[in-house]
Design a protein around this motif. Structure first.
Motif, PDB file in Angstrom:
ATOM      1  N   GLU A 585      83.436  35.115  38.272  1.00 11.38           N
ATOM      2  CA  GLU A 585      82.858  36.580  38.311  1.00 11.38           C
ATOM      3  C   GLU A 585      83.990  37.750  38.980  1.00 11.38           C
ATOM      4  OE1 GLU A 585      80.257  37.625  37.278  1.00 11.38           O
ATOM      5  OE2 GLU A 585      79.616  35.687  36.565  1.00 11.38           O
ATOM      6  N   LYS A 588      86.121  38.587  35.770  1.00 14.71           N
ATOM      7  CA  LYS A 588      85.302  39.739  34.929  1.00 14.71           C
ATOM      8  C   LYS A 588      85.590  41.000  35.663  1.00 14.71           C
ATOM      9  CE  LYS A 588      81.843  36.691  33.141  1.00 14.71           C
ATOM     10  NZ  LYS A 588      80.287  36.421  33.196  1.00 14.71           N
ATOM     11  N   LEU A 622      86.566  32.493  29.153  1.00 18.62           N
ATOM     12  CA  LEU A 622      86.576  33.871  29.486  1.00 18.62           C
ATOM     13  C   LEU A 622      88.040  34.666  29.113  1.00 18.62           C
ATOM     14  CD1 LEU A 622      85.563  36.638  31.023  1.00 18.62           C
ATOM     15  CD2 LEU A 622      86.381  35.809  33.075  1.00 18.62           C
TER      16      LEU A 622
END
Length: 662
Positions: A585, A588, A622
């Protein structure tokens, strides 16, 4: 104006001040009107000195003097004149004007209280000294020997000074107290002295005339220098007196300040006076002890200021300087001073003298500490050990220890504000030799939110950013670690450096980010913490937040200007640190804020390589989805795929082979 321009940061080539002129119509039944007349100054010539049209000033002065003689028959040659103390009659009715007059102005001529009718109009600052109006006590004036034209010229100067001082944010210069044969002591400011010299050199009047014009103007503008006994220059002068065993002179100087100061300056001076009495009473020299005792008994008998104004030659109205609030404040001061002095002295006669004023072993209540009378008694005894014994007293316990914390609790929780400040002065002296001592005291005070204690230490020059020796933490950083929001605010409000670093260069903001203290991060940012500072390893608060996976803090830092791509000394960025810890997270968030995905450390490692080494499929996926470069190589020549193969992580190998076209 040349002088003021040297002191000001503002660059001016022209300057204008305005005179308010009252115009009386020929028809005396009509009311007068008020107009403004501008007078211009400008810089000219190679040396850029200020000039003014002297003929214009002469015309204004002549017209004003003529109009006074024409309109008021009391203005006649040889008639004594009086100058108001203040900028208007309302100022001259205040005790405040009396105080700054006797502190900054008084040299030879005593101020006198007279009828307000002696100053004929509110726009004039002087009037005829009429004996028939001298019995009323309404305004403060000083009788002068100046002719009418000189008084009018001084008023012009005051009008100019009121405007010209707007160019200054502060007066600056050196401030001190100087001995005087006539008045014991006089206040001294190097900047005021320069203004006085200009005044005298240009034949506007005497030094006392100059001060009567300059000091009230500085006071009105909030530029009159602070002068109280806690200033370093005054403390240094006290120490010089003590070195020469001139205790009477030292105590007299501080008493002089107490008599003439107001508000915080009065409070600070009284505290220093009381502490000097305590030092004198503990001194090995018998004359010093006697002088300290005499001063204490004088203070117990009557407020020093009331005593002074009671004895001046020119009377004041009943109740002058004797407000109920002030009386209550002085009562608390003498109660604490008397209790301490009684515990210090070993002379039975002195003890009986103090007891006649209500001072004895029980004149202060033991009170409670955290609801306990037993803890309060331990705190009380510790205070006496610090303040009622000589400086070379040997302690039979660890210092600072639990009893010392109770001493701080006792004076703080029972509102013994003078004992608190004397204790802080004593501890500041000890802390000058032992910084760890002060660190512990500041941590205690911050944890208990004792703002007065912290403020008292700061006024004695204590560095609120003192570092303890083992880990190099400051009291502010320790409070951040403990997540004590109120302690952090207490320290900052009292002057702690919001960006003050540990030995390793870590700031309070970095510590809060690392520890995950969101509310404290918010407070620090609100109060102006610098976001992008780096510690000795080059890490920023954002990097510490990224490493600790505190996404909410990282977002807040980014919203407040944090640079997402700053690199540390080994090339790590916030993104690299987040990748090294598998914080999906956080990654991101950083990518959304424009983090450079292919940044490399000094060994060539990228975020993708670190994710492959960590066997973290989610991070690898990711980063690849954000177009991370799979062909980047580290210093040893390996790629992210090589790292995945070394760790034998099939999911990462498969993703990286597909991205590499293998």
């Amino acid at each position: 104006m040349d002088l003021l321009a040297c002191w000001s940061n503002k660059r001016l080539d022209t300057f204008q001040f305005r005179l308010r002129i009252e115009c009386q119509p020929l028809d005396e039944t009509c009311s007068p009107t008020t107009e403004e007349y501008p007078i211009q100054l400008q810089r000219i010539g190679d040396n850029l000195r200020w000039t003014v049209d002297g003929r214009e000033l002469e015309a204004v002065l002549g017209l004003w003097t003529w109009s006074l003689l024409k309109s008021d028959k009391s203005f006649r040659p040889g008639q004594p004149l009086s100058r108001l103390i203040g900028q208007d009659p309302k100022d001259a009715m205040t005790e405040e004007a009396d105080l700054y007059y006797h502190k900054w102005i008084f040299r030879q001529t005593e101020a006198k209280m007279v009828s307000a009718k002696m100053i004929p109009a509110s726009h004039e600052l002087f009037g005829c000294h009429l004996d028939k109006l001298s019995s009323d006590m309404e305004i403060l004036v000083v009788k002068t020997q100046n002719p009418l034209c000189a008084m009018a010229a001084q008023d012009l100067y005051i009008h100019f000074l009121n405007s010209a001082l707007e160019t200054l944010e502060e007066l600056g210069g050196e401030v001190d107290i100087l001995p005087s044969s006539l008045n014991t002591f006089v206040a001294h400011s190097s900047r005021i002295e320069q203004l006085v010299q200009c005044f005298e050199n240009n034949s506007l009047g005497s030094k006392e005339d100059a001060l009567l014009c300059i000091v009230p103007t500085l006071k009105r503008k909030g530029l009159l220098p602070e002068l109280s006994a806690h200033l370093s220059t005054i403390r240094q002068r006290v120490e010089r007196y003590i070195e020469n065993l001139e205790w009477k002179e030292a105590l007299s100087m501080l008493a002089w300040l107490c008599e003439r100061s107001e508000r915080e300056e009065f409070e600070h001076s009284v505290v220093e006076f009381g502490y000097l009495c305590h030092r004198a009473m503990l001194h090995p020299n018998s004359d010093a002890r006697r002088e300290g005792t005499v001063q204490v008994l004088g203070a117990l008998n009557q407020d020093l200021r009331l005593q002074y104004f009671k004895n001046i030659s020119k009377p004041r109205p009943p109740g002058w300087m004797n407000s109920p609030l002030r009386s209550e404040w002085w009562g608390r001061f003498t109660k604490e001073l008397g209790w301490l002095a009684w515990n210090i002295t070993e002379d039975e006669h002195d003890k009986r003298s103090m007891e006649s004023y209500g001072a004895n072993a029980y004149s202060l209540s033991t009170g409670v500490v955290d609801g306990s009378s037993d803890l309060a008694e331990r705190g009380r005894l510790a205070v006496l050990q610090w303040l009622a014994k000589s400086d070379d007293t040997t302690f039979d316990r660890d210092v600072p220890g639990e009893d010392d914390r109770l001493a701080l609790d006792w004076v703080s929780q029972n509102n013994y504000e003078f004992l608190l400040r004397w204790l802080m002065i004593r501890w500041a002296t000890v802390g000058a030799k032992y910084p760890d001592f002060l660190y512990i005291i500041l941590v205690w005070a911050a944890k208990r939110h004792y703002r007065s204690a912290i403020g008292a230490l700061r006024r004695r020059g204590v560095n609120l950013n003192v570092m303890e020796s083992e880990e190099g933490k400051t009291p502010l950083i320790q409070s951040v670690v403990e997540a004590d929001h109120e302690a952090v605010r207490t320290l900052l409000e009292n002057g702690a450096d919001i960006d003050g670093k540990t030995e390793n260069g870590v700031t309070p903001l970095m510590t809060a980010a690392h520890e995950g203290r969101l509310e404290i991060v918010q407070l620090l940012l609100q109060l102006g913490a610098t976001v992008c500072l780096q510690d000795d390893q080059g890490l920023t608060a954002l990097m510490w937040a990224a490493h600790g996976n505190h996404t909410d803090i990282a977002k807040l830092l980014l919203e407040n200007g944090a640079n997402v791509n700053i690199g540390s000394s080994n090339g790590s960025t916030a993104l690299i640190l987040a990748a090294s810890e598998n914080h999906v997270e956080m990654l991101k968030l950083l990518l959304a804020w424009g983090a450079y995905i292919d940044a490399q450390m000094t060994d060539g490692s990228t975020s993708l390589m670190l994710a492959a080494r960590n066997k973290c499929e989610a991070v690898v996926r990711l980063l690849l989805n954000h177009n991370a470069d799979v062909h980047k190589t580290c210093a040893a020549g390996g790629t992210a795929l090589d790292r995945a193969r070394e760790t034998q992580h099939p999911e990462s190998i498969q993703l990286l082979e597909a991205a590499s076209g293998v």
